[in-house]
Design a protein around this motif. Structure first.
Motif, short mmCIF file in Angstrom:
data_model
loop_
_atom_site.label_atom_id
_atom_site.label_comp_id
_atom_site.label_asym_id
_atom_site.label_seq_id
_atom_site.Cartn_x
_atom_site.Cartn_y
_atom_site.Cartn_z
N THR A 53 2.68 6.21 -6.32
CA THR A 53 2.12 6.48 -7.64
C THR A 53 1.11 7.63 -7.61
O THR A 53 0.77 8.18 -8.65
CB THR A 53 1.44 5.22 -8.20
N ARG A 54 0.63 8.00 -6.41
CA ARG A 54 -0.36 9.06 -6.29
C ARG A 54 0.17 10.28 -5.52
O ARG A 54 -0.51 11.29 -5.43
CB ARG A 54 -1.62 8.53 -5.57
N CYS B 5 2.23 1.84 -3.31
CA CYS B 5 1.18 2.36 -4.20
C CYS B 5 0.97 3.85 -3.97
O CYS B 5 0.60 4.58 -4.90
CB CYS B 5 -0.13 1.61 -3.96
N THR B 6 1.21 4.30 -2.74
CA THR B 6 1.08 5.73 -2.45
C THR B 6 2.03 6.55 -3.31
O THR B 6 1.72 7.68 -3.70
CB THR B 6 1.39 5.98 -0.95
N LEU C 101 0.82 -1.21 0.00
CA LEU C 101 0.00 0.00 0.00
C LEU C 101 0.85 1.26 0.00
O LEU C 101 0.55 2.22 -0.72
CB LEU C 101 -0.93 0.00 1.21
#
Length: 282
Positions: free
Chosen positions: A48-49, A45-46, A42
């Motif tokens: 990427t944003r 994945c952060t 997770l």
């Protein structure tokens, strides 16, 4: 369906409570290790944003570093669970605790960096004013001439296509909104486009086309950005305060959409740490 789910939960809980203390402890250890793995995914994945646009990686690299650290901690916990090694598991718990502190620090930094802003979500013709952003680490940084020189160069290079895209738009003389040339409806400009690719509306400049405007001598305004505007495609309003405000708003929105991930990761890391401490009491 809810009754079925409740029954299954009760059955699983009953099975868990009937386990021997040793088996129950290993089960909790396994859950903690899985939570650590999920948290590492997770937080990666952060990345990427996270706000990455001309922010020099101040949001991106901490995400990657914390995510990779979680991955190492997960591997450590996996080895500890497989070999039933209490020493390795203690190192795993210590790593999770350190990662929790790092996550808390990163979340606090994120909110301190962007500072409070204003909500322009319902405004169709957005105007950005630097005075609306009164605090925040990044707000102080854009006032630094050397920092903004590098940032504005990045905006010109990376967002040049954004300003060039405005050549396909025309300004509606009645509403002041930019609409597709020959089309209907208005176009929601990005904060960078609105703040850096056109002069503030208060300047009263006459729109020609695309990013070309004619100054109006008779227009009376105290906005210093009016004198900073240039029809030169390499300058436009990249030295304007409105451009700095647009950059701040763009970063704030990017962080707002990404902040949920590290918060969820923090919850997962805390649960992982708690599940790891439980076996010692069994």
């Amino acid at each position: 369906m809810s009754n079925i789910g409740t029954r299954m939960g009760v059955i699983e809980l009953g099975r868990f409570m009937r386990m021997s203390p040793e088996r129950r402890a290993r089960h909790l250890v396994g859950m903690g290790v899985v939570l650590t793995m999920t948290t590492s995914i997770l937080i990666l994945c952060t990345a990427t944003r996270a706000p990455t646009h001309c922010t020099r990686g101040v949001f991106l690299w901490p995400c990657i570093a914390i995510g990779l650290f979680f991955m190492v901690v997960f591997i450590l916990g996996l080895c500890a669970a497989k070999n039933n090694n209490e020493g390795l598991f203690a190192c795993h718990l210590l790593g999770v605790f350190i990662a929790i502190l790092a996550l808390i620090g990163f979340i606090i930094f994120g909110y301190v960096a962007i500072g409070p802003g204003i909500d322009l979500s319902d405004v169709k013709a957005r105007e950005y004013n630097l005075d609306d952003y009164k605090s925040g680490w990044l707000r102080a940084r854009v006032d630094d001439a050397a920092y903004w020189a590098t940032t504005s160069a990045c905006l010109r290079g990376d967002r040049g296509a954004g300003c060039k895209a405005m050549t396909k738009l025309v300004r509606d003389p009645h509403s002041g909104l930019f609409v597709p040339d020959g089309g209907r409806g208005h176009v929601d400009m990005s904060p960078i486009q609105s703040g850096c690719c056109k002069p503030p509306s208060s300047c009263g400049f006459t729109y020609v086309n695309g990013t070309t405007w004619t100054p109006t001598p008779a227009a009376a305004t105290n906005n210093v950005d009016c004198s900073r505007w240039s029809n030169d495609q390499q300058k436009l309003c990249f030295q304007c305060d409105s451009c700095k405000a647009g950059f701040l708003d763009h970063t704030r929105k990017a962080w707002s959409s990404a902040a949920f991930f590290p918060i969820y990761c923090l919850i997962g890391a805390i649960l992982s740490c708690l599940s790891g401490f439980e076996p010692t009491t069994l």
